[in-house]
Design a protein around this motif. Structure first.
Motif, mmCIF file in Angstrom:
data_model
loop_
_atom_site.group_PDB
_atom_site.id
_atom_site.type_symbol
_atom_site.label_atom_id
_atom_site.label_comp_id
_atom_site.label_asym_id
_atom_site.label_seq_id
_atom_site.Cartn_x
_atom_site.Cartn_y
_atom_site.Cartn_z
ATOM 1 N N LYS A 31 -16.334 -22.969 -54.904
ATOM 2 C CA LYS A 31 -15.717 -22.876 -55.950
ATOM 3 C C LYS A 31 -16.548 -24.146 -56.660
ATOM 4 O O LYS A 31 -16.514 -24.561 -58.226
ATOM 5 C CB LYS A 31 -13.952 -24.377 -56.091
ATOM 6 N N ALA A 32 -17.007 -25.141 -55.814
ATOM 7 C CA ALA A 32 -18.522 -26.386 -56.442
ATOM 8 C C ALA A 32 -19.462 -25.591 -56.086
ATOM 9 O O ALA A 32 -20.124 -26.013 -57.113
ATOM 10 C CB ALA A 32 -18.296 -27.039 -55.861
ATOM 11 N N GLY A 33 -19.242 -23.829 -56.109
ATOM 12 C CA GLY A 33 -20.805 -23.371 -56.465
ATOM 13 C C GLY A 33 -21.649 -23.582 -55.993
ATOM 14 O O GLY A 33 -22.988 -23.161 -56.091
ATOM 15 N N ILE A 34 -21.507 -23.285 -54.145
ATOM 16 C CA ILE A 34 -22.427 -23.600 -53.405
ATOM 17 C C ILE A 34 -21.325 -21.946 -52.300
ATOM 18 O O ILE A 34 -20.918 -21.213 -52.770
ATOM 19 C CB ILE A 34 -22.427 -24.349 -52.207
ATOM 20 N N GLY A 35 -23.106 -21.153 -51.866
ATOM 21 C CA GLY A 35 -22.798 -20.268 -51.339
ATOM 22 C C GLY A 35 -23.407 -20.314 -50.028
ATOM 23 O O GLY A 35 -24.437 -21.545 -50.092
ATOM 24 N N PHE A 36 -23.330 -19.973 -49.781
ATOM 25 C CA PHE A 36 -23.822 -20.411 -47.232
ATOM 26 C C PHE A 36 -23.701 -18.792 -46.827
ATOM 27 O O PHE A 36 -23.118 -17.945 -46.785
ATOM 28 C CB PHE A 36 -22.997 -20.724 -47.148
ATOM 29 N N VAL A 37 -25.388 -18.236 -46.603
ATOM 30 C CA VAL A 37 -26.242 -17.354 -45.845
ATOM 31 C C VAL A 37 -25.567 -17.299 -44.900
ATOM 32 O O VAL A 37 -26.933 -18.205 -43.920
ATOM 33 C CB VAL A 37 -27.421 -16.524 -46.610
ATOM 34 N N THR A 38 -25.048 -16.974 -43.137
ATOM 35 C CA THR A 38 -24.611 -17.882 -42.323
ATOM 36 C C THR A 38 -26.004 -17.242 -41.642
ATOM 37 O O THR A 38 -26.108 -15.893 -41.824
ATOM 38 C CB THR A 38 -23.773 -17.116 -41.950
ATOM 39 N N GLU A 39 -26.706 -17.782 -40.227
ATOM 40 C CA GLU A 39 -26.974 -16.783 -39.443
ATOM 41 C C GLU A 39 -26.707 -15.969 -38.809
ATOM 42 O O GLU A 39 -27.675 -14.600 -38.188
ATOM 43 C CB GLU A 39 -27.589 -18.139 -38.168
ATOM 44 N N ASN A 40 -25.729 -16.031 -38.572
ATOM 45 C CA ASN A 40 -24.666 -15.180 -37.622
ATOM 46 C C ASN A 40 -23.922 -13.804 -38.273
ATOM 47 O O ASN A 40 -22.883 -13.441 -38.819
ATOM 48 C CB ASN A 40 -23.868 -15.407 -36.733
ATOM 49 N N ARG A 41 -25.047 -13.056 -39.355
ATOM 50 C CA ARG A 41 -24.187 -11.782 -39.861
ATOM 51 C C ARG A 41 -22.958 -11.117 -39.409
ATOM 52 O O ARG A 41 -22.692 -10.626 -40.340
ATOM 53 C CB ARG A 41 -25.544 -11.657 -40.843
ATOM 54 N N LYS A 42 -24.360 -10.446 -38.416
ATOM 55 C CA LYS A 42 -22.004 -9.481 -37.587
ATOM 56 C C LYS A 42 -21.267 -9.817 -37.766
ATOM 57 O O LYS A 42 -19.866 -9.357 -37.585
ATOM 58 C CB LYS A 42 -23.137 -8.659 -36.411
ATOM 59 N N GLU A 43 -21.531 -11.093 -37.067
ATOM 60 C CA GLU A 43 -19.757 -12.166 -36.123
ATOM 61 C C GLU A 43 -19.244 -12.898 -37.513
ATOM 62 O O GLU A 43 -17.992 -12.796 -38.071
ATOM 63 C CB GLU A 43 -19.823 -12.804 -35.453
#
Length: 503
Positions: free
Chosen positions: A333-345
């Motif tokens: 909601k505050a405008g932050i996105g997060f591409v995690t290092e563990n995409r499959k899990e």
């Protein structure tokens, strides 16, 4: 014939069809003892199919294979192991609820009268871990380990079987430099014993360091085999992707006019006991701010706290306003996105459609006042991101788990771009993807920065950090030891701060 000239494993004119689709065409391979033979190709080139044929997961449609001069056609992985071929897959095959020792010795536990000898099992696993010099506790539950530690356990599991040929599939994809050095030492000892090693990696510097022979495949077909000393990184990239890529890291683009110079994110004194302490930095629109550190430095934990996944003390401000994230929803909601290092899990639902994965973080944007989903708008938005990021798929309804690693990573990016984030956290954004997909992801990162997205990028690949970041904060022991930019942004200086030799 000398031992160095003997072929221990060969494939001739091997083909593999899945229905009307030809996954492999006229594949050739000759692997010699005591040498590292790298298989190089983009995601989707056929490397995984090739490996699965070698270990008996898939039978070839046509062709001939030999192991030590005898016909070789394993019916399953157990038979392949009995013939002397072992594999360490990139995708972990560990049981999180079992101990390290139990995972390492799985399928060949020491037993008597049908009962497993737990003491001997632990002893054998502990001896193997000690001989390999791995920094893991054999009594720990695998589910409690970091991704990097699990990768080391996977390697130990593969090496617990005596092998004439060992296949290592992206073994360093989640290892720090120091952990990778442990693996390289193991490889050197195996070569000295005469073990043939088939190596798969997308890290070109690593390939040129370790390889004796390199086979390039493209679109399921054999291209060529070169001795390492007879080729270059530039030549291999051109052979692999079918085009020259003179610059791996695209140059910075001109920012859109009118971008604010005021920090969009300000972090002060962020602390979580036992993980990180007094982390302070700021981030401006259009900036790529790199975070570098060895595994255990606290870099990924800081990113998790910034996304509301870990509770921490300190102050976080977005656009000058103090915020406190109770969970990831607050961060979004505050405008932050997060591409995690563990995409499959953590980043994807592999059994769900590509469309569903892309819209997962932006569902409110497609939900009307009555609470009904506007599927037409969702499809249009997902299609726009597929086209924007050049995701290779036949349909928006394709299952995410069937895509190549590079395309899966772009789907995770698309998911967060659909939320229109002010700040985008990228934790190991190119882990496990080939050089062609890396170039495309780097291009996307540059484009986002030029449009004003503020980017925090964590990477264990130092060339990646140096090639993209405007500034780099280096972490060691849970603290930022330095933030460097400009002429100070050199490999030597960054590593010196990361290892604590420069303070």
């Amino acid at each position: 014939m000398s031992e160095a000239d003997r072929t221990v494993l060969s494939m001739r004119d091997v083909k593999k069809n899945f229905g009307p689709v030809a996954a492999l065409k006229n594949m050739r391979l000759e692997v010699r003892p005591g040498r590292v033979h790298t298989i190089l190709g983009e995601n989707g080139a056929g490397k995984s199919t090739l490996m699965k044929i070698l270990v008996g997961v898939h039978p070839p449609t046509e062709g001939r294979m030999e192991l030590d001069g005898q016909p070789y056609l394993p019916q399953n992985p157990t038979e392949a192991s009995q013939r002397g071929l072992a594999i360490v897959f990139q995708e972990l095959s560990l049981c999180n609820n079992l101990s390290v020792a139990e995972n390492i010795m799985a399928t060949h536990e020491p037993a008597r009268y049908g009962f497993i000898n737990d003491r001997k099992l632990r002893q054998q696993a502990a001896e193997l871990v000690a001989n390999l010099g791995l920094p893991v506790n054999v009594d720990a539950k695998v589910g409690q380990l970091s991704i990097a530690q699990r990768q080391l356990v996977e390697i130990a599991k593969g090496l617990s079987h005596p092998a004439k040929v060992l296949i290592l599939d992206e073994p360093t994809s989640s290892l720090s430099d120091s952990e990778a050095e442990i693996l390289f030492g193991i490889i050197a000892r195996l070569k000295a014993r005469g073990t043939a090693i088939i190596y798969i990696s997308h890290r070109m510097e690593e390939i040129m360091r370790l390889s004796d022979d390199i086979t390039v495949i493209r679109d399921g077909e054999y291209v060529t085999t070169r001795a390492r000393e007879d080729t270059t990184i530039e030549e291999l990239i051109a052979l692999m992707v079918g085009r020259r890529m003179d610059e791996i890291y695209p140059p910075a683009l001109e920012p859109l006019p009118g971008l604010s110079t005021a920090p969009v994110l300000q972090v002060s004194g962020l602390t979580r006991a036992g993980e990180f302490d007094d982390v302070t930095f700021d981030l401006c629109p259009g900036e790529i701010h790199g975070f570098f550190g060895l595994v255990g430095s606290g870099r990924s934990e800081v990113m998790s706290a910034l996304f509301g996944m870990r509770e921490a003390q300190g102050e976080i401000r977005v656009d000058g306003r103090a915020v406190r994230f109770r969970n990831a929803a607050d961060a979004i909601k505050a405008g932050i996105g997060f591409v995690t290092e563990n995409r499959k899990e953590e980043g994807l639902v592999l059994g769900a459609a590509l469309r569903t994965n892309i819209s997962a973080a932006a569902i409110p944007a497609f939900t009307g006042r009555a609470g009904f989903m506007n599927f037409g708008a969702e499809r249009r938005a997902a299609l726009a991101e597929v086209q924007r990021l050049a995701i290779r798929t036949n349909s928006l309804d394709t299952l995410a788990g069937t895509l190549s690693g590079g395309n899966q990573q772009k789907v995770v990016l698309a998911k967060w771009l659909l939320t229109r984030p002010r700040v985008l956290i990228l934790d190991e954004p190119t882990r496990g993807v080939d050089v062609g997909a890396k170039f495309e992801i780097y291009r996307i990162i540059r484009q986002l920065a030029s449009e004003g997205t503020a980017i925090l990028m964590v990477s264990s690949e130092l060339p990646e950090v140096l090639g993209l970041a405007d500034r780099v904060s280096i972490m060691a022991g849970g603290r930022i030891t330095a933030t460097v930019a400009g002429t100070d942004l050199t490999p030597e200086r960054v590593m010196a701060y990361a290892t604590g030799t420069l303070k």
